[in-house]
Motif scaffolding. Structure first.
Motif, mmCIF file in Angstrom:
data_model
loop_
_atom_site.group_PDB
_atom_site.id
_atom_site.type_symbol
_atom_site.label_atom_id
_atom_site.label_comp_id
_atom_site.label_asym_id
_atom_site.label_seq_id
_atom_site.Cartn_x
_atom_site.Cartn_y
_atom_site.Cartn_z
ATOM 1 N N PHE A 57 -28.336 -7.963 7.254
ATOM 2 C CA PHE A 57 -27.320 -8.731 6.560
ATOM 3 C C PHE A 57 -28.000 -9.954 5.977
ATOM 4 O O PHE A 57 -28.680 -10.684 6.693
ATOM 5 C CB PHE A 57 -26.185 -9.116 7.519
ATOM 6 N N LEU A 58 -27.844 -10.148 4.686
ATOM 7 C CA LEU A 58 -28.546 -11.193 3.952
ATOM 8 C C LEU A 58 -27.523 -12.137 3.342
ATOM 9 O O LEU A 58 -26.571 -11.681 2.702
ATOM 10 C CB LEU A 58 -29.389 -10.542 2.846
ATOM 11 N N SER A 59 -27.705 -13.438 3.559
ATOM 12 C CA SER A 59 -26.880 -14.413 2.840
ATOM 13 C C SER A 59 -27.814 -15.157 1.906
ATOM 14 O O SER A 59 -28.940 -15.492 2.280
ATOM 15 C CB SER A 59 -26.173 -15.377 3.800
ATOM 16 N N SER B 237 -30.893 -16.337 4.260
ATOM 17 C CA SER B 237 -30.983 -16.062 5.687
ATOM 18 C C SER B 237 -30.824 -14.565 5.887
ATOM 19 O O SER B 237 -30.133 -13.903 5.109
ATOM 20 C CB SER B 237 -29.878 -16.822 6.426
ATOM 21 N N VAL B 238 -31.455 -14.027 6.929
ATOM 22 C CA VAL B 238 -31.353 -12.601 7.211
ATOM 23 C C VAL B 238 -31.072 -12.400 8.694
ATOM 24 O O VAL B 238 -31.584 -13.143 9.535
ATOM 25 C CB VAL B 238 -32.635 -11.838 6.781
ATOM 26 N N ALA B 239 -30.230 -11.423 9.008
ATOM 27 C CA ALA B 239 -29.958 -11.020 10.385
ATOM 28 C C ALA B 239 -29.973 -9.501 10.410
ATOM 29 O O ALA B 239 -29.183 -8.861 9.715
ATOM 30 C CB ALA B 239 -28.613 -11.550 10.857
ATOM 31 N N CYS B 240 -30.892 -8.925 11.160
ATOM 32 C CA CYS B 240 -31.005 -7.472 11.255
ATOM 33 C C CYS B 240 -30.624 -7.037 12.664
ATOM 34 O O CYS B 240 -30.944 -7.723 13.637
ATOM 35 C CB CYS B 240 -32.426 -7.023 10.914
ATOM 36 N N LEU C 152 -38.568 -10.652 7.608
ATOM 37 C CA LEU C 152 -38.762 -11.976 7.015
ATOM 38 C C LEU C 152 -38.145 -11.990 5.624
ATOM 39 O O LEU C 152 -38.415 -11.097 4.823
ATOM 40 C CB LEU C 152 -40.265 -12.278 6.911
ATOM 41 N N VAL C 153 -37.313 -12.997 5.331
ATOM 42 C CA VAL C 153 -36.781 -13.178 3.983
ATOM 43 C C VAL C 153 -37.442 -14.415 3.390
ATOM 44 O O VAL C 153 -37.604 -15.428 4.070
ATOM 45 C CB VAL C 153 -35.237 -13.300 3.947
ATOM 46 N N TYR C 154 -37.861 -14.311 2.123
ATOM 47 C CA TYR C 154 -38.468 -15.435 1.408
ATOM 48 C C TYR C 154 -38.277 -15.225 -0.082
ATOM 49 O O TYR C 154 -37.889 -14.158 -0.535
ATOM 50 C CB TYR C 154 -39.957 -15.590 1.756
ATOM 51 N N SER C 155 -38.576 -16.270 -0.825
ATOM 52 C CA SER C 155 -38.448 -16.226 -2.276
ATOM 53 C C SER C 155 -39.827 -16.421 -2.889
ATOM 54 O O SER C 155 -40.619 -17.223 -2.392
ATOM 55 C CB SER C 155 -37.498 -17.341 -2.723
ATOM 56 N N ASP C 156 -40.109 -15.684 -3.937
ATOM 57 C CA ASP C 156 -41.382 -15.907 -4.623
ATOM 58 C C ASP C 156 -41.157 -16.016 -6.119
ATOM 59 O O ASP C 156 -40.127 -15.632 -6.644
ATOM 60 C CB ASP C 156 -42.413 -14.834 -4.290
ATOM 61 N N LYS C 157 -42.135 -16.594 -6.762
ATOM 62 C CA LYS C 157 -42.096 -16.839 -8.193
ATOM 63 C C LYS C 157 -43.488 -16.525 -8.722
ATOM 64 O O LYS C 157 -44.478 -16.654 -7.993
ATOM 65 C CB LYS C 157 -41.747 -18.318 -8.410
ATOM 66 N N VAL C 158 -43.601 -16.145 -9.982
ATOM 67 C CA VAL C 158 -44.897 -15.793 -10.544
ATOM 68 C C VAL C 158 -45.892 -16.945 -10.378
ATOM 69 O O VAL C 158 -47.017 -16.747 -9.958
ATOM 70 C CB VAL C 158 -44.770 -15.389 -12.031
#
Length: 173
Positions: free
Chosen positions: A64-66, A87-90, A136-142
């Motif tokens: 579950f991802l918010s 946020s992530v909850a598995c 693990l949830v994260y954000s990336d950019k070029v």
């Protein structure tokens, strides 16, 4: 039935994604709900969206991802860049079985966070000592990603009346 214009648009977007090095998301999410965080007079409100997806290689695990979604006119047109807040909850939701070999840091979910260069990703690791799947949830950019991240761990346990623990996955670092 899909119109010829829609098929051509989808083909063009697919070609653009391939030329930029993006691939299709490994898992697709279904929206569970959302809440508004900021009212916008024009366009959609800023909001937090809650989505669910199943791990594509591990039967019996759901995540579950918010994540934040930017509203306003730019957000409504898909031109805004979402913040890196997520946020992530598995959880184990059934008997666990492994469909394929698992790879360290393997992407299990990806969603676009801006028109071209920013994505939010969920990757999976396996800790054999503790028999635990770690997400693990994260954000990336070029150019530059964000250090904002969150994790969730699923201890691989027996399920139901069977009481049998699944075999550990075939795993490659």
């Amino acid at each position: 039935m899909t119109s010829p214009l829609r098929r051509r648009s989808a083909a063009l977007l697919g070609a653009l994604g391939l030329s930029l090095g993006f691939s299709a998301a490994p898992a697709s999410a279904e929206q569970i709900g959302e809440v508004t965080t900021v009212f916008k007079l024009l366009g959609a409100n800023h909001r937090i969206v809650v989505e669910a997806f199943d791990d594509p290689k591990v039967e019996g695990v759901a995540c579950f991802l918010s994540r934040a979604r930017t509203g306003g006119i730019k957000g409504s047109l898909g031109l805004a860049e979402d913040t890196s807040d997520a946020s992530v909850a598995c959880r184990q939701v059934g008997p666990i079985s492994y469909k394929e070999r698992l790879n360290a840091g393997e992407e299990v979910f990806q969603a676009r966070s801006s028109i071209l260069f920013k994505t939010i990703q969920v990757v999976r690791f396996y800790d054999p000592k503790r028999r635990t799947l770690v997400y693990l949830v994260y954000s990336d950019k070029v150019i530059e990603g964000s250090p904002k991240n969150a994790i969730s761990a699923v201890a691989v346990q027996p399920w139901g009346a069977e009481g049998l623990e699944p075999d550990p996955p075939e795993y490659r670092d």
